[in-house]
Design a protein around this motif. Structure first.
Motif, PDB file in Angstrom:
ATOM      1  N   GLY A 165       0.852  -1.166   0.000  1.00  0.00           N
ATOM      2  CA  GLY A 165       0.000   0.000   0.000  1.00  0.00           C
ATOM      3  C   GLY A 165       0.895   1.225   0.000  1.00  0.00           C
ATOM      4  N   MET A 178      -4.325   6.556  -0.295  1.00  0.00           N
ATOM      5  CA  MET A 178      -3.562   5.314  -0.210  1.00  0.00           C
ATOM      6  C   MET A 178      -3.924   4.457  -1.412  1.00  0.00           C
ATOM      7  N   LYS A 179      -2.920   4.084  -2.188  1.00  0.00           N
ATOM      8  CA  LYS A 179      -3.142   3.255  -3.362  1.00  0.00           C
ATOM      9  C   LYS A 179      -2.614   1.853  -3.083  1.00  0.00           C
ATOM     10  N   GLU A 180      -3.463   0.869  -3.291  1.00  0.00           N
ATOM     11  CA  GLU A 180      -3.104  -0.510  -2.978  1.00  0.00           C
ATOM     12  C   GLU A 180      -2.366  -1.144  -4.146  1.00  0.00           C
ATOM     13  N   GLY A 226      -4.412  -2.589   5.682  1.00  0.00           N
ATOM     14  CA  GLY A 226      -4.369  -1.416   4.818  1.00  0.00           C
ATOM     15  C   GLY A 226      -5.712  -1.054   4.220  1.00  0.00           C
ATOM     16  N   ASN A 227      -6.607  -2.031   4.098  1.00  0.00           N
ATOM     17  CA  ASN A 227      -7.939  -1.730   3.568  1.00  0.00           C
ATOM     18  C   ASN A 227      -8.717  -0.826   4.519  1.00  0.00           C
ATOM     19  N   SER A 230      -7.063   2.708   4.298  1.00  0.00           N
ATOM     20  CA  SER A 230      -7.493   3.401   3.085  1.00  0.00           C
ATOM     21  C   SER A 230      -8.884   4.012   3.272  1.00  0.00           C
TER      22      SER A 230
END
Length: 274
Positions: A165, A178-180, A226-227, A230
């Motif tokens: 992430g 935040m880009k996964e 991280g989900n 985000s």
């Protein structure tokens, strides 16, 4: 402040690597959960427990594991009076609840109404990391806005963005996006985000809302911490603290690198993590 160590995973990649290792050098590690793997002179998770106790900011360390590894964690925890272990009730990777559901389980079971440090049980940081420094920075953010949260970030290589992430921040180091696992061309940032979060007391109730929204989603959307992060940055202030790097014991090669580092350097790291 409470610390929660997420240790309910089944370590499927590491177990597979050990089974397929032609040398057989690491067969003695088979069946040991990643947080209990020996790293230098002690178990990986023990580095965290000792450092958390030394800071005097954390009164209790709560470890969530699964039923399969519960006995091993309880035996380990017997040496630490400030550690409590909770099982998520699962016995296989297919049954896993996911990291966010495990975090919620701990908070509800122990009736936590406090700030929380969330730590991935298979993660350690390089020697420049300091719990006291990070907690002080979190306290400063709280003094300005009691809804603030703090996460760690480190610079990854261009070809590594698709593994992590990636955080995009503004001039005040507040996370804006935040880009996964983006391609390098999809972001100018190289700020990878490990599982180490300081969540404010006001953020904790949002776990329920997140999981309610995701209740019909695949387990993958409820598993990676991280989900939630985000999702959170659209609702609460989240800032970063920069560190030089981490050890992520996800597979055998990563474990060997981490263990070798501590075997070679631990005597020089007298206040490691503190």
């Amino acid at each position: 402040m409470k610390a929660i160590i997420l240790a309910a995973g089944y370590g499927t990649r590491l177990r597979r690597d050990i089974e397929n290792d032609p040398t057989g050098r690491f067969s003695h590690l088979s069946g040991i959960p990643k947080p209990l793997l020996p790293v230098g002179p002690t178990a990986l998770i023990s580095h965290w427990v000792r450092a958390l106790g030394a800071t005097q900011y954390v009164d209790t360390v709560l470890v969530v594991t699964n039923s399969h590894y519960l006995e091993a964690f309880e035996k380990w925890a017997a040496q630490f009076p400030n550690v409590k272990v909770l099982s998520d009730g699962t016995t296989s990777n297919e049954e896993r609840l996911g990291a966010i559901a495990c975090l919620q389980l701990v908070i509800k079971h122990f009736k936590i109404e406090d700030h929380v440090i969330v730590i991935g049980g298979d993660t350690l940081f390089k020697e420049d990391f300091s719990l006291a420094t990070v907690i002080t920075e979190f306290s400063d953010l709280q003094a300005k806005c009691n809804e603030s949260n703090l996460v760690l970030s480190y610079e990854c290589k261009d070809d590594e963005t698709s593994k992590y992430g990636i955080l995009e921040v503004d001039a005040d180091l507040r996370v804006r996006c935040m880009k996964e696992k983006p391609l390098p061309s999809q972001t100018n940032s190289r700020r990878a985000c490990p599982c180490f979060y300081l969540l404010s007391e006001s953020t904790i109730p949002l776990l329920d809302k997140f999981l309610e929204e995701k209740k019909a989603a695949p387990i993958e959307e409820r598993d990676a911490p991280g989900n939630f992060l985000s999702w959170l940055i659209l609702r609460k202030p989240v800032y970063i603290h920069q560190v030089s790097g981490r050890f992520d014991v996800g597979n055998l090669a990563a474990y060997i690198e981490c263990d070798n580092f501590f075997k070679e350097n631990f005597l020089q790291l007298k206040s490691y993590l503190v």
